[in-house]
Design a protein around this motif. Sequence first.
Motif, PDB file in Angstrom:
ATOM      1  N   ASN A 156      -3.655   3.995  -1.859  1.00 37.48           N
ATOM      2  CA  ASN A 156      -3.793   3.074  -2.983  1.00 37.48           C
ATOM      3  C   ASN A 156      -2.934   1.838  -2.773  1.00 37.48           C
ATOM      4  OD1 ASN A 156      -5.214   4.252  -5.533  1.00 37.48           O
ATOM      5  ND2 ASN A 156      -4.116   5.983  -4.640  1.00 37.48           N
ATOM      6  N   PRO A 157      -3.335   0.746  -3.415  1.00 39.83           N
ATOM      7  CA  PRO A 157      -2.412  -0.385  -3.457  1.00 39.83           C
ATOM      8  C   PRO A 157      -1.218  -0.043  -4.349  1.00 39.83           C
ATOM      9  CG  PRO A 157      -4.336  -0.816  -4.825  1.00 39.83           C
ATOM     10  CD  PRO A 157      -4.582   0.499  -4.137  1.00 39.83           C
ATOM     11  N   THR A 158      -0.158  -0.818  -4.222  1.00 35.64           N
ATOM     12  CA  THR A 158       1.002  -0.607  -5.090  1.00 35.64           C
ATOM     13  C   THR A 158       0.920  -1.542  -6.284  1.00 35.64           C
ATOM     14  OG1 THR A 158       2.318  -2.209  -3.871  1.00 35.64           O
ATOM     15  CG2 THR A 158       2.467   0.084  -3.179  1.00 35.64           C
ATOM     16  N   VAL A 159       1.475  -1.097  -7.375  1.00 29.06           N
ATOM     17  CA  VAL A 159       1.408  -1.882  -8.606  1.00 29.06           C
ATOM     18  C   VAL A 159       2.093  -3.238  -8.433  1.00 29.06           C
ATOM     19  CG1 VAL A 159       2.255  -1.986 -10.991  1.00 29.06           C
ATOM     20  CG2 VAL A 159       1.163   0.098 -10.149  1.00 29.06           C
ATOM     21  N   TRP A 174       0.817  -1.209   0.000  1.00 36.22           N
ATOM     22  CA  TRP A 174       0.000   0.000   0.000  1.00 36.22           C
ATOM     23  C   TRP A 174       0.840   1.243   0.000  1.00 36.22           C
ATOM     24  CZ3 TRP A 174      -5.213  -0.813  -0.189  1.00 36.22           C
ATOM     25  CH2 TRP A 174      -5.656  -2.080   0.195  1.00 36.22           C
ATOM     26  N   LYS A 175       0.306   2.270  -0.624  1.00 35.92           N
ATOM     27  CA  LYS A 175       0.879   3.611  -0.523  1.00 35.92           C
ATOM     28  C   LYS A 175       0.024   4.384   0.489  1.00 35.92           C
ATOM     29  CE  LYS A 175       0.385   3.406  -4.908  1.00 35.92           C
ATOM     30  NZ  LYS A 175       0.302   3.586  -6.366  1.00 35.92           N
TER      31      LYS A 175
END
Lengths: 805, 805
Positions: B217-220, B213-214
């Motif tokens: 948002n989730p991380t790519v 997570w950032k």
Amino acid sequence: MDIISPSDTDAPLTAEQLDLMQGWWRAANYLAVGQIYLLDNPLLREPLTRAHVKPRLLGHFGTTPGLNFIYLHLNRVIKAYGLDILFIAGPGHGAPGVVACTWLEGTYSELYPDISRDEEGMRRLFRQFSFPGGIPSHAAPETPGSIHEGGELGYSLSHAYGAALDNPELIVACVVGDGEAETGALATSWHCNKFLNPVTDGAVLPILHLNGWKIANPTVLARIPHEALDDLLRGYGYAPIFVEGDDPMKMHQAMAAAMDAAIAAIEAIRHAARGEGGPTSTAAAWPMIVLRSPKGWTCPEFVDGLRTEGTWRSHQVPIPETTTPAHVALLEQWMRSYRPEELFDADGRLRPQFASLAPAGRARMSANPHANGGVIRRPLRMPDFREYAVAVPAPGQVEAEATRVLGGFLRDILRANESTRNFRIVGPDETASNRLGAVLEATDRAWDAETRDGDDHLAPDGRVMEMLSEHTCQGWLEGYLLTGRHGLFSCYEAFIHIIDSMFNQHAKWLKTSRAVPWRQPIASLNYLLTSHVWRQDHNGFSHQDPGFIDHVANKKADTVRVYLPPDANTLLWVADHCLRSWDRINVIVAGKQPEAQWLDMDAAIAHCSQGVGIWGWASNDRDGEPDVVMACAGDVPTLETLAAVDLLRRQMPELKVRVVNVVDLMTLQPKSAHPHGLSDADFDTMFTTDKPVIFAYHGYPWLIHRLVYRRANHDNFHVRGYQEEGSTTTPFDMVVRNRLDRFHLVGDVISFVPGLGARAAYAKQAIRDKLVQHEQYITRHGIDMPEILDWRWPADEVSAGEPSS
Amino acid sequence: MDIISPSDTDAPLTAEQLDLMQGWWRAANYLAVGQIYLLDNPLLREPLTRAHVKPRLLGHFGTTPGLNFIYLHLNRVIKAYGLDILFIAGPGHGAPGVVACTWLEGTYSELYPDISRDEEGMRRLFRQFSFPGGIPSHAAPETPGSIHEGGELGYSLSHAYGAALDNPELIVACVVGDGEAETGALATSWHCNKFLNPVTDGAVLPILHLNGWKIANPTVLARIPHEALDDLLRGYGYAPIFVEGDDPMKMHQAMAAAMDAAIAAIEAIRHAARGEGGPTSTAAAWPMIVLRSPKGWTCPEFVDGLRTEGTWRSHQVPIPETTTPAHVALLEQWMRSYRPEELFDADGRLRPQFASLAPAGRARMSANPHANGGVIRRPLRMPDFREYAVAVPAPGQVEAEATRVLGGFLRDILRANESTRNFRIVGPDETASNRLGAVLEATDRAWDAETRDGDDHLAPDGRVMEMLSEHTCQGWLEGYLLTGRHGLFSCYEAFIHIIDSMFNQHAKWLKTSRAVPWRQPIASLNYLLTSHVWRQDHNGFSHQDPGFIDHVANKKADTVRVYLPPDANTLLWVADHCLRSWDRINVIVAGKQPEAQWLDMDAAIAHCSQGVGIWGWASNDRDGEPDVVMACAGDVPTLETLAAVDLLRRQMPELKVRVVNVVDLMTLQPKSAHPHGLSDADFDTMFTTDKPVIFAYHGYPWLIHRLVYRRANHDNFHVRGYQEEGSTTTPFDMVVRNRLDRFHLVGDVISFVPGLGARAAYAKQAIRDKLVQHEQYITRHGIDMPEILDWRWPADEVSAGEPSS
């Protein structure tokens, strides 16, 4: 892995097709060489002499034959399948190729009638390239069909994805150079496929062009094992199709097969996603093509005994000198190797059997309307910003978070334009942090990768784009705007410097576009910079940099605007104004923290319409000249200025103070330097010609001096701003460290207003005591003193005020 | 692929080891929570109350337990195998973890004795974190063992590779956050392994930390299929080892096995490369570790009913409010879950059985001397720059390419420091293009990927580093300098803006480091900006931007220097000076084209030592006050100024002209603003207090106004510079378009010197005629007029000159 190589491919092209396509490619390559070298004798009607050759050889051949090859094969599938394709040439200096292709298919001459489709037009086409008064060596605003300048490398793929968004029938074919692929911006933009929705967005077809060399070095991606490259591209989420070789006839067959396979794969993904069953749960890998072909393909194999074709020596001008007859002869031999007499008729026109390979009308990539976004741009439907106004019964009596208020307005803009899907917000994971969360009531965050329970507002068709890459955000937005849509980039102020150079290139694009008559205006690029320098309580020194404004101010005055709204209602006006504008870059700096509100909506409109104004309600000079002008720009400086004015009024009620607030920074420049600049008369009326001006400014203080240095009263401007002092500390300590606080501002007044006498000495001591008290308090308690936190603009002074002028 | 997961790993740790390691980890996590939350009661001797908790909760817990986990496991292998490891924490806001670890192993208290290893020290440790007067929330200059600020994300891996270069026994363990991994700079820096030589360089062990997570948002990289991630990392050239899970005891075993495997793989590569048989031809993939662990690992699973551990809600402060007793109780429960009483003795000291897990002395990562590069920095051995001087028998009579001359000097610096290998040159594929090719006589370009016939000077141990990523070049150089070495970044002027934000962060690092007593000075970061704005004949508008100087000038005066040497000998002096300096960022702007040379070496030394001076040989005012001062800064402006002076002398011999050349731009600022600033008396003597100053400047003109606005004669300064006008055109047309050319300069003299009478009108018309003639000539011929190309400073005027003062 799919390698479609000369040995194992089937042969989709008939012998006749093959022959014609090879002819078209020869023609494009011939025109590219001609542009780099020739002043005259375009059809080689007479033996080539030094006099026909340009005196300065400028241009890049290395990438060009590959670009022509790709362009040709895209044309084939456009015609074969009736596709809508936008072309992006990522490699630098590709103009000789792209321009050649657009001339061959007629668009160039339609847009530039003097570059006609005949021998004289060809002569002019050659002559103008990299020539004074002519065209640059990159695909540029002057280039038909281009939304991408090949000058500064790295942005092709994010531009491509930006263009594809909300264009469900479009395919953006994006050639990525292997040099360009080494840049950071490009390297991370492969992941854009996680933010593309196969239902509502178009497709991007990346074509990685491995020609193996940069200026003097090999490229990384051309020198890793084939398997590693395949792994890498699959890891990015693509299914690569490799086309490798150097025999043109075999390569045509391989490329045609690769194109057919790629188009079929795109269609399959679209079909699966858009079918009755709805989108498939696991996104299929999008196709891409890897074209490995020789650098400088078809140029002389050796020049002066040195291998040239297929090496870095063909990067620019393969025959670098044409001063000897032998070199001129070699150039002629090279050009004649394309057999121009077979390709062009006696008038210099491409023979019809070749010309028929190109699509017609708007199907030509050079005439794709998406590449001239202004022609398809529709104005945003805008709700009335006044409806989002914060009620401000009197200045300074209520607090609001400016960006949160703006969030509501943006939410409704998203809603109002939902059917046309032509507005997006981009930012590096900061929509919530920047308190624009209301927009998620109207849409989601775009996300097409795996999801989990607890994810917050992720959806494939979301119109908020968040990736922790400022480069990608900027590239998306540029691509989106250039294809006729609208948007906003919300970013931490300090980190917008990450895209300084991308801003430069976009500003240059806009400036140049204005001089290109067929380019129509596009929507402005709007930055909202928040989480700004003064309120980095969590983040400290590394997150403090207000210098983007300085960077922006160096660009052409007719392109850039900088706004510093001091509160929520002024922010609403500014945002509304910017989102309605075109061909500009607007920078809006606004805070996200709860802060005092100064102007009700009517006052905000009046103030912002002028861009700068005297706040009469905060001033006490209404019957004459002030003793001092207290100027401010930015939310925190405005607060400190008003707090300083309050102190002054209490301590020195006889002092006549005028408060001037600046929203539109460019009003400070002379009218001759910027269209928003105040006339000298208005400036002198507002700032006086001889009174001290204590200016509290949001950014680096010297920018104000730069903007006003030609004004009459300049020598009396004393500017406070950010002096590169900071840490994780309290908000008030930040302003104290940079001497922008109310006490230092009062100190400045005392220093620069003459004749204050004994009271001044007393006040100076009081200020020193206050600052010591502040220091002791925060070190003990970790928060600002109550007298700072609790300060409000006094209501009684408000009632004595008058409306802002 | 290797996945070392709880189920399938063997168990390298004994039960006792496991227990101790888990204890150390609990201690580090406890200290991290304490730093974020507590003002007092550090050992929880009494029940926690609101009064013990900080009034403002600032900090980031999310990444911290993972960092502590990695740190601990690195300590194990340091001790087990006697390794020399430098630690880089890429994730933002990792300070609570890193600081905790360094306090646990004692370094922190050694460097900051007031933060002692006891209860009072722990109380202060907690209190200072993100507190006024305390320390920031990132690993920063204040952090022992750090060469990397975690504030602006993306640079950890290029820093790591820069640190590893020429340190053959070092391993740089680099934690890459999955948020950071989305940035462009990070995405491309994975490829640094193609530039690392396993024989003469150290190793980099990337540890990709997927906490998923950032901010919101989730991380790519955490949301692509496992196989895709594996492909991606293999594509980058690594052999990833995956450690995944959330049960600490099982994860310890898995991580220990992964570390053992990674160290063994590094040793195997080193052994193969350094063995008797010499380096293996195919480079093996370097190991790396992927740690997938919960965000906010060990924090409360739920807070206010919302899942917190393992989600974005634990990114910053997992319990965001502590205003209610229930929240305070939850915090206490969380902190007590680490069982501090088992970990710390009655004095608050880590119990010896846990403390013994850390290495001792310099083996501690927090005490690694590479992280305080100044202590191991050796001055460069410098050849005598005077030996490279261009012979200049008289001003303006010979031509030279300044950067080519510099190339010879740099070549010999490389040779003189060959045995210590502590000097490198970085640049994006431009060493040859920027005419520094002589350096390749002394070394090669670093390259450890595939090679082919025709490659030009590629070798694994080359000390010229070229990758088409300005970010990577900058990151390499920063990492190299911060670990005590020296270097130069050669770059096209326009594209150095790509690293504006990295420059910011390095400038901030240097500024902060000066206030950290134990940090020793490091070598300066030196930029050579060439292929500059005025000579982009090939490249045009997109390659024209002189604004990096403006960007640099915003930073602290004691950190930045800007030099504009007008010719080769002055460039030699400036380069020598910069390469000997420390703790600065030096920007040198110099041309690469053949240009007139003005000063012999003695004159160059005299001129550069002052930084600014009157060129007596070009002036005719020696017996008194001039009528006009012609000032210039930069090679092209100097040429145009002297050509203008020549015209003036011919046309108006009675006019007294003084020529001032500025090499060190900061001399223009007041002494109070910059240590190099001229005193007001000296400035006034040189520039007069009342005569017009026609200033021809290399960059955006307003910078000069900004620098001199406090000088007495400011109102008489008329500055010409780059006005954002350009294209692919001739060199002289570029200066004409921006009104920096000799004719416009003469026009300015006529406009601003009073009393020139009828001759002025005549001269103005002559200038207009010349400009028309120029326009016509270049449009016809594509090159500049002979009278421009052939102009030389007249030898007869030279003989009438006198040495520069």
